[in-house]
Design a protein around this motif. Structure first.
Motif, PDB file in Angstrom:
ATOM      1  N   SER A   1       0.861  -1.178   0.000  1.00 46.97           N
ATOM      2  CA  SER A   1       0.000   0.000   0.000  1.00 46.97           C
ATOM      3  C   SER A   1       0.895   1.225   0.000  1.00 46.97           C
ATOM      4  CB  SER A   1      -0.935   0.015   1.217  1.00 46.97           C
ATOM      5  OG  SER A   1      -0.184   0.029   2.428  1.00 46.97           O
ATOM      6  N   ASP A   2       0.342   2.353  -0.437  1.00 51.59           N
ATOM      7  CA  ASP A   2       1.089   3.607  -0.438  1.00 51.59           C
ATOM      8  C   ASP A   2       0.131   4.740  -0.109  1.00 51.59           C
ATOM      9  OD1 ASP A   2      -0.381   4.009  -2.756  1.00 51.59           O
ATOM     10  OD2 ASP A   2       1.276   3.535  -4.095  1.00 51.59           O
ATOM     11  N   ASP A   3       0.539   5.962  -0.392  1.00 49.42           N
ATOM     12  CA  ASP A   3      -0.293   7.115  -0.057  1.00 49.42           C
ATOM     13  C   ASP A   3      -1.637   7.090  -0.776  1.00 49.42           C
ATOM     14  OD1 ASP A   3       1.735   7.979   1.543  1.00 49.42           O
ATOM     15  OD2 ASP A   3       2.557   9.406   0.085  1.00 49.42           O
ATOM     16  N   GLY A   4      -1.708   6.361  -1.890  1.00 48.54           N
ATOM     17  CA  GLY A   4      -2.951   6.281  -2.644  1.00 48.54           C
ATOM     18  C   GLY A   4      -3.856   5.152  -2.204  1.00 48.54           C
ATOM     19  N   GLY A   5      -3.407   4.341  -1.231  1.00 41.25           N
ATOM     20  CA  GLY A   5      -4.210   3.226  -0.739  1.00 41.25           C
ATOM     21  C   GLY A   5      -3.588   1.893  -1.085  1.00 41.25           C
ATOM     22  N   ASP A   6      -4.406   0.853  -1.087  1.00 34.79           N
ATOM     23  CA  ASP A   6      -3.918  -0.486  -1.393  1.00 34.79           C
ATOM     24  C   ASP A   6      -3.525  -0.593  -2.856  1.00 34.79           C
ATOM     25  OD1 ASP A   6      -4.290  -1.442   1.180  1.00 34.79           O
ATOM     26  OD2 ASP A   6      -6.356  -2.075   0.794  1.00 34.79           O
ATOM     27  N   VAL A   7      -2.436  -1.309  -3.104  1.00 37.16           N
ATOM     28  CA  VAL A   7      -1.988  -1.612  -4.464  1.00 37.16           C
ATOM     29  C   VAL A   7      -2.602  -2.949  -4.867  1.00 37.16           C
ATOM     30  CG1 VAL A   7       0.017  -2.117  -5.911  1.00 37.16           C
ATOM     31  CG2 VAL A   7       0.148  -0.316  -4.172  1.00 37.16           C
ATOM     32  N   ASP A   8      -3.260  -2.979  -6.009  1.00 30.43           N
ATOM     33  CA  ASP A   8      -3.981  -4.187  -6.413  1.00 30.43           C
ATOM     34  C   ASP A   8      -3.040  -5.193  -7.081  1.00 30.43           C
ATOM     35  OD1 ASP A   8      -6.090  -5.924  -6.709  1.00 30.43           O
ATOM     36  OD2 ASP A   8      -6.799  -5.018  -8.578  1.00 30.43           O
ATOM     37  N   VAL A   9      -2.025  -5.612  -6.337  1.00 32.01           N
ATOM     38  CA  VAL A   9      -1.056  -6.604  -6.803  1.00 32.01           C
ATOM     39  C   VAL A   9      -0.764  -7.546  -5.641  1.00 32.01           C
ATOM     40  CG1 VAL A   9       1.270  -7.029  -7.696  1.00 32.01           C
ATOM     41  CG2 VAL A   9      -0.005  -5.001  -8.448  1.00 32.01           C
ATOM     42  N   ALA A  10      -0.724  -8.840  -5.916  1.00 31.87           N
ATOM     43  CA  ALA A  10      -0.375  -9.837  -4.904  1.00 31.87           C
ATOM     44  C   ALA A  10       0.702 -10.749  -5.460  1.00 31.87           C
ATOM     45  CB  ALA A  10      -1.601 -10.657  -4.501  1.00 31.87           C
ATOM     46  N   VAL A  11       1.632 -11.143  -4.600  1.00 29.50           N
ATOM     47  CA  VAL A  11       2.757 -11.986  -4.990  1.00 29.50           C
ATOM     48  C   VAL A  11       2.832 -13.171  -4.034  1.00 29.50           C
ATOM     49  CG1 VAL A  11       5.266 -12.134  -5.110  1.00 29.50           C
ATOM     50  CG2 VAL A  11       4.098 -10.145  -6.049  1.00 29.50           C
ATOM     51  N   LEU A  12       2.935 -14.361  -4.596  1.00 29.46           N
ATOM     52  CA  LEU A  12       3.101 -15.592  -3.815  1.00 29.46           C
ATOM     53  C   LEU A  12       4.436 -16.226  -4.181  1.00 29.46           C
ATOM     54  CD1 LEU A  12      -0.466 -17.032  -4.251  1.00 29.46           C
ATOM     55  CD2 LEU A  12       0.626 -16.803  -2.024  1.00 29.46           C
ATOM     56  N   GLU A  13       5.234 -16.572  -3.165  1.00 24.85           N
ATOM     57  CA  GLU A  13       6.485 -17.259  -3.469  1.00 24.85           C
ATOM     58  C   GLU A  13       6.195 -18.713  -3.811  1.00 24.85           C
ATOM     59  OE1 GLU A  13      11.109 -17.656  -2.050  1.00 24.85           O
ATOM     60  OE2 GLU A  13       9.672 -16.623  -0.736  1.00 24.85           O
ATOM     61  N   VAL A  14       6.901 -19.223  -4.827  1.00 26.61           N
ATOM     62  CA  VAL A  14       6.723 -20.590  -5.307  1.00 26.61           C
ATOM     63  C   VAL A  14       7.989 -21.369  -4.983  1.00 26.61           C
ATOM     64  CG1 VAL A  14       6.343 -22.056  -7.314  1.00 26.61           C
ATOM     65  CG2 VAL A  14       5.228 -19.808  -7.178  1.00 26.61           C
ATOM     66  N   TRP A  15       7.837 -22.473  -4.264  1.00 24.86           N
ATOM     67  CA  TRP A  15       8.982 -23.338  -3.955  1.00 24.86           C
ATOM     68  C   TRP A  15       9.210 -24.234  -5.153  1.00 24.86           C
ATOM     69  CZ3 TRP A  15      11.413 -21.390  -0.056  1.00 24.86           C
ATOM     70  CH2 TRP A  15      10.691 -20.700   0.928  1.00 24.86           C
ATOM     71  N   LYS A  16      10.335 -24.043  -5.827  1.00 25.21           N
ATOM     72  CA  LYS A  16      10.578 -24.701  -7.103  1.00 25.21           C
ATOM     73  C   LYS A  16      10.634 -26.222  -6.988  1.00 25.21           C
ATOM     74  CE  LYS A  16      14.012 -21.861  -7.695  1.00 25.21           C
ATOM     75  NZ  LYS A  16      15.221 -21.192  -8.247  1.00 25.21           N
ATOM     76  N   ASP A  17      11.067 -26.734  -5.834  1.00 25.88           N
ATOM     77  CA  ASP A  17      11.148 -28.189  -5.696  1.00 25.88           C
ATOM     78  C   ASP A  17       9.777 -28.833  -5.549  1.00 25.88           C
ATOM     79  OD1 ASP A  17      10.609 -27.194  -3.206  1.00 25.88           O
ATOM     80  OD2 ASP A  17      12.097 -28.405  -2.143  1.00 25.88           O
ATOM     81  N   ARG A  18       8.733 -28.032  -5.435  1.00 30.42           N
ATOM     82  CA  ARG A  18       7.381 -28.576  -5.332  1.00 30.42           C
ATOM     83  C   ARG A  18       6.587 -28.415  -6.623  1.00 30.42           C
ATOM     84  NH1 ARG A  18       5.186 -27.094   0.789  1.00 30.42           N
ATOM     85  NH2 ARG A  18       6.918 -28.077   1.925  1.00 30.42           N
ATOM     86  N   LEU A  19       7.233 -27.875  -7.665  1.00 30.54           N
ATOM     87  CA  LEU A  19       6.567 -27.761  -8.950  1.00 30.54           C
ATOM     88  C   LEU A  19       6.320 -29.140  -9.533  1.00 30.54           C
ATOM     89  CD1 LEU A  19       8.566 -24.798 -10.540  1.00 30.54           C
ATOM     90  CD2 LEU A  19       6.182 -24.750  -9.791  1.00 30.54           C
ATOM     91  N   PRO A  20       5.318 -29.276 -10.402  1.00 31.28           N
ATOM     92  CA  PRO A  20       5.100 -30.575 -11.053  1.00 31.28           C
ATOM     93  C   PRO A  20       6.342 -31.008 -11.825  1.00 31.28           C
ATOM     94  CG  PRO A  20       3.241 -29.101 -11.426  1.00 31.28           C
ATOM     95  CD  PRO A  20       4.314 -28.279 -10.791  1.00 31.28           C
ATOM     96  N   PRO A  21       6.605 -32.313 -11.908  1.00 34.41           N
ATOM     97  CA  PRO A  21       7.768 -32.794 -12.664  1.00 34.41           C
ATOM     98  C   PRO A  21       7.735 -32.285 -14.096  1.00 34.41           C
ATOM     99  CG  PRO A  21       6.777 -34.573 -11.383  1.00 34.41           C
ATOM    100  CD  PRO A  21       5.844 -33.415 -11.278  1.00 34.41           C
ATOM    101  N   GLY A  22       8.871 -31.758 -14.567  1.00 31.53           N
ATOM    102  CA  GLY A  22       8.979 -31.290 -15.945  1.00 31.53           C
ATOM    103  C   GLY A  22       8.297 -29.965 -16.219  1.00 31.53           C
ATOM    104  N   ALA A  23       7.998 -29.185 -15.187  1.00 30.50           N
ATOM    105  CA  ALA A  23       7.283 -27.920 -15.380  1.00 30.50           C
ATOM    106  C   ALA A  23       8.002 -27.025 -16.385  1.00 30.50           C
ATOM    107  CB  ALA A  23       7.143 -27.198 -14.041  1.00 30.50           C
ATOM    108  N   VAL A  24       7.237 -26.472 -17.329  1.00 26.58           N
ATOM    109  CA  VAL A  24       7.779 -25.632 -18.395  1.00 26.58           C
ATOM    110  C   VAL A  24       7.141 -24.251 -18.286  1.00 26.58           C
ATOM    111  CG1 VAL A  24       8.037 -25.343 -20.887  1.00 26.58           C
ATOM    112  CG2 VAL A  24       8.069 -27.630 -19.894  1.00 26.58           C
ATOM    113  N   PHE A  25       7.969 -23.248 -18.098  1.00 22.28           N
ATOM    114  CA  PHE A  25       7.463 -21.875 -17.991  1.00 22.28           C
ATOM    115  C   PHE A  25       8.616 -20.926 -18.237  1.00 22.28           C
ATOM    116  CE2 PHE A  25       8.927 -23.238 -13.868  1.00 22.28           C
ATOM    117  CZ  PHE A  25       9.675 -22.169 -13.413  1.00 22.28           C
TER     118      PHE A  25
END
Length: 340
Positions: A184-208
């Protein structure tokens, strides 16, 4: 937790491969709603044993194929240079689709087993850490009483076959505390959310593929009014359902880029968008900005995160058309949200 749909029967029964929720991977049977049956979890070993003991259904074949593919992927990763492994660099070999389409992913929100909404998102990496980015109102929105407890992200799992995909589950809470990062900043809440992804828990062979700090505009970069942008997402859930790829809407910068529109950390785009596009990356060609990313495998500059359409409260819905304008939050907020 990794969640991969193994098989869905004609009557709606589903079998899901789940890994990460406990010490042992399980197969979860979700009966169709009409049957009123309870969800059951069976350890992988017990499930395979049951398949050998009785008639072997397609759900058993799907699990064996998944486990075989995972072992092959791990063997391959062990034999290629570390700079090219699937989970650390995202992609081992160049797939059929260009990197921009593989940076965005389809999102579904859930409250326990109830599917709530559809949205868009994309990957962002910083140093050796991986993050998934979407709109904040996708993970929580009090005005609409939208309170999911997890999201699912669709990932490609075979670089040579874009028709193969799996749903990867990201919990939104742990021990009663939210897991996403917001600002958030002086203008209020920022409409962005970030989730950390643990790479060792990705599906096998994940392509991105993933954006990084090198894809963000520097203070010296400017975007003229009317400059073209692309919005990469899943409007109304629409996408290439065969190859599980997003579509791209062409838009233009419609406000003074670099200035906070109406005091908020966003700018305005002129583009036709719909529900389901929330969280999509807003990009422009890196070559047009003479940016360092122009020669990378992802030659695009990440300008913003699409949020929502702009509407006038006083608009006569019978006489006046929608403005066709949208809010996009400046992407440099990701430097704050992905800091250690």
């Amino acid at each position: 937790m990794v969640t991969i749909e193994l098989y869905c029967s004609p009557n709606g029964d589903k079998w899901l491969f789940c890994d990460g929720a406990s010490k042992t991977a399980i197969v979860r049977h979700v009966p169709n709603a009409a049957s009123g049956g309870a969800v059951t979890d069976v350890a992988i070993e017990a499930f395979l044993a049951a398949g050998k003991a009785g008639p072997k259904g397609p759900q058993y074949d799907a699990l064996e194929e998944l486990l075989t593919r995972g072992k092959a992927s791990q063997t391959e990763c062990d034999t290629v240079p570390s700079s090219a492994t699937a989970h650390t660099a995202g992609i081992v070999h160049k797939p059929a689709a260009e990197a921009l389409l593989l940076s965005a992913a389809r999102v579904r929100t859930f409250l326990q087993l109830r599917h709530m909404t559809n949205a868009s998102g994309f990957f962002f990496k910083r140093n050796d850490r991986l993050f998934f980015v979407t709109s904040r109102h996708v993970v929580i929105d009090s005005p609409s009483r939208h309170f999911p407890d997890r999201i699912e992200v669709e990932l490609h799992i075979d670089r040579d076959n874009l028709g193969a995909s799996a749903w990867f589950s990201l919990p939104l809470y742990s021990g009663g505390r939210s897991l996403w990062r917001q600002a958030s900043d002086d203008g209020g809440d920022v409409d962005v959310a970030v989730l950390e992804v643990w790479k060792d828990r990705l599906p096998p062979g994940a392509v991105f593929d993933a954006f990084g700090p090198e894809h963000l505009p520097t203070p010296g970069h400017t975007m003229p009014i009317g400059a073209s942008v692309l919005i990469v997402g899943f409007p109304l859930g629409f996408h290439d359902s065969l190859h599980h790829l997003p579509i791209v809407r062409l838009g233009a910068i419609a406000s003074a880029f670099g200035l906070r529109f109406e005091g908020k950390g966003c700018f305005i785009t002129d583009a036709r968008t719909h529900r389901g596009t929330s969280g999509a990356p807003v990009v422009t060609s890196a070559a047009s900005m003479h940016a360092d990313a122009a020669t990378s495998s992802l030659p695009w500059m990440l300008l913003g995160i699409h949020s929502s359409t702009v509407d006038m409260g006083a608009r006569d819905r019978d006489l006046d058309e929608s403005l066709g304008l949208n809010h996009a939050w400046y992407a440099d907020v990701l430097l704050t949200l992905t800091a250690n």
